[in-house]
Scaffold this motif. Structure first.
Motif, short mmCIF file in Angstrom:
data_model
loop_
_atom_site.label_atom_id
_atom_site.label_comp_id
_atom_site.label_asym_id
_atom_site.label_seq_id
_atom_site.Cartn_x
_atom_site.Cartn_y
_atom_site.Cartn_z
N ASP A 206 0.86 -1.19 0.00
CA ASP A 206 0.00 0.00 0.00
C ASP A 206 0.90 1.23 0.00
N ASP A 207 1.09 1.82 -1.17
CA ASP A 207 2.01 2.96 -1.31
C ASP A 207 1.21 4.23 -1.51
N ARG A 208 1.22 5.11 -0.50
CA ARG A 208 0.49 6.37 -0.57
C ARG A 208 1.39 7.55 -0.93
N GLY A 209 2.65 7.29 -1.24
CA GLY A 209 3.56 8.38 -1.58
C GLY A 209 4.21 8.98 -0.35
N ALA A 210 3.40 9.56 0.53
CA ALA A 210 3.91 10.13 1.78
C ALA A 210 4.26 9.05 2.79
N TRP A 211 3.67 7.87 2.62
CA TRP A 211 3.98 6.71 3.45
C TRP A 211 3.56 5.45 2.72
N ALA A 212 4.02 4.31 3.19
CA ALA A 212 3.70 3.05 2.53
C ALA A 212 3.75 1.91 3.53
N ILE A 213 3.07 0.82 3.18
CA ILE A 213 3.15 -0.44 3.91
C ILE A 213 3.68 -1.47 2.92
N ALA A 214 4.78 -2.16 3.28
CA ALA A 214 5.41 -3.08 2.34
C ALA A 214 6.27 -4.08 3.11
N PRO A 215 6.63 -5.20 2.47
CA PRO A 215 7.49 -6.17 3.16
C PRO A 215 8.90 -5.65 3.33
N LEU A 216 9.56 -6.12 4.38
CA LEU A 216 10.94 -5.75 4.67
C LEU A 216 11.83 -6.96 4.39
N ALA A 217 12.97 -6.74 3.76
CA ALA A 217 13.85 -7.85 3.38
C ALA A 217 14.34 -8.64 4.59
N ALA A 218 14.53 -7.97 5.72
CA ALA A 218 15.00 -8.66 6.91
C ALA A 218 14.04 -9.78 7.30
N HIS A 219 14.59 -10.84 7.88
CA HIS A 219 13.80 -11.99 8.34
C HIS A 219 12.97 -12.60 7.20
N ASP A 220 13.63 -12.75 6.05
CA ASP A 220 13.04 -13.47 4.92
C ASP A 220 11.76 -12.82 4.40
N PHE A 221 11.74 -11.50 4.40
CA PHE A 221 10.59 -10.74 3.88
C PHE A 221 9.29 -11.06 4.64
N ALA A 222 9.42 -11.55 5.85
CA ALA A 222 8.21 -11.85 6.63
C ALA A 222 7.56 -10.61 7.24
N PRO A 223 8.33 -9.65 7.78
CA PRO A 223 7.66 -8.47 8.36
C PRO A 223 7.02 -7.60 7.28
N PHE A 224 5.85 -7.08 7.59
CA PHE A 224 5.14 -6.16 6.70
C PHE A 224 5.15 -4.82 7.40
N MET A 225 5.99 -3.89 6.93
CA MET A 225 6.36 -2.72 7.72
C MET A 225 5.81 -1.42 7.15
N HIS A 226 5.77 -0.43 8.03
CA HIS A 226 5.40 0.94 7.64
C HIS A 226 6.66 1.70 7.26
N PHE A 227 6.58 2.44 6.16
CA PHE A 227 7.67 3.31 5.70
C PHE A 227 7.13 4.74 5.66
N THR A 228 7.91 5.68 6.15
CA THR A 228 7.45 7.06 6.29
C THR A 228 8.24 7.99 5.39
N THR A 229 7.92 9.26 5.44
CA THR A 229 8.71 10.34 4.86
C THR A 229 8.86 11.39 5.95
N VAL A 230 9.75 12.35 5.73
CA VAL A 230 9.94 13.39 6.74
C VAL A 230 8.64 14.14 7.02
N PRO A 231 7.88 14.59 6.00
CA PRO A 231 6.62 15.29 6.30
C PRO A 231 5.63 14.42 7.08
N ASP A 232 5.53 13.14 6.72
CA ASP A 232 4.61 12.24 7.41
C ASP A 232 5.04 12.03 8.86
N ALA A 233 6.33 11.83 9.09
CA ALA A 233 6.82 11.64 10.45
C ALA A 233 6.63 12.90 11.29
N ARG A 234 6.89 14.05 10.69
CA ARG A 234 6.71 15.31 11.41
C ARG A 234 5.25 15.50 11.82
N THR A 235 4.34 15.17 10.92
CA THR A 235 2.91 15.28 11.23
C THR A 235 2.53 14.34 12.37
#
Length: 273
Positions: A206-235
């Protein structure tokens, strides 16, 4: 992403075992950004009660105990807490969820640390619950330090088949090739598991541009993680009632809070109540 998916990932014996090597009296910082943030926090919060959230097997324990003798560790994965208790049998540790810190009183702590991108294991909406609970249990002049993955960094969009990480140019070297091949030969089951997990998750990104939810390579791509941007984190931080004191990139450089884009892999944010 289901609420319990990442909890199940980090509660597995396979993942918990991978954290054990990072615990103990010689543990160190994950990156320069974390080091810079904790040094800055120590100057303000030294001697105040510390809550170490998502403690795992205790990588951050020795560092934070240098700041304060009043130390409490929590993790929402029971297997992680068991590993922590084996490493630090005399330390206070609880199975607890950052989204609901009901066992802790208002204003109980002077410093909260949520390292290793732990806040990224919950959904976009649940991040607000975490910050609200942190705001509640921090004292009037409390300090919060947490790290979070960058939507525009190299950890977002990784695949099991990549020759280089996203946003990073491919540079061939015999050493790099030998390392990549060696890892796959030593853990073929992990390779198969990683491909299977990535394939299962890739259509749920789920990629919203300002943030996204996606798998992380660590631990065999099992974690499904949140990714932020500076504006999103600041908010996120300011809407929870905090003031952003400093944002550090993983290389230790300071990121301007008004920055729109950064190529850092992750940010460590120092916030004040």
């Amino acid at each position: 992403m289901s609420i319990d998916h990442n909890r199940d990932v980090f509660d597995s014996a396979r993942v918990a075992a991978s954290y054990v090597e990072y615990a103990g009296p010689t543990d160190g910082f994950l990156d320069r950004g974390e080091a810079a943030a904790l040094v800055a926090a120590a100057g303000v919060a030294r001697g105040t009660p510390v809550l170490d959230v998502g403690v795992g097997s205790g990588r951050t324990t020795a560092m934070l105990r240098l700041m304060s003798e009043s130390y409490v560790a929590i993790d929402y994965a029971p297997t992680m807490v068991d590993a922590f208790r084996r490493n630090f049998p005399d330390m206070q540790a609880h199975v607890a969820d950052a989204r609901n810190l009901k066992d802790f009183a208002d204003g109980e702590f002077g410093l909260i640390v949520f390292s290793n991108n732990g806040i990224d294991t919950v959904t976009h909406e649940e991040r607000r619950l975490v910050l609200a609970e942190f705001h509640r249990v921090l004292g009037a002049s409390g300090v919060l330090v947490f790290s979070t993955l960058n939507r525009n960094g190299p950890s977002f969009g990784e695949t099991p088949f990549q020759l280089s990480r996203p946003t990073q140019p491919f540079r061939f070297s015999p050493k790099r090739a030998a390392t990549a091949i060696g890892r796959r030969l030593l853990d073929p089951a992990g390779v198969v598991l990683g491909v299977r997990n990535w394939w299962s998750a890739k259509n749920r990104v789920d990629d919203r541009g300002a943030w996204a939810i996606a798998p992380l390579a660590a631990h065999d791509f099992a974690p499904f993680m949140h990714f932020t941007t500076v504006p999103d984190a600041r908010t996120l931080v300011t809407e929870a009632g905090f003031t952003v004191a400093r944002i550090f990139a993983d290389d230790g450089s300071v990121v301007d809070p008004d920055t729109v884009e950064s190529s850092a892999d992750n940010f460590t944010i120092l916030a004040r109540k």
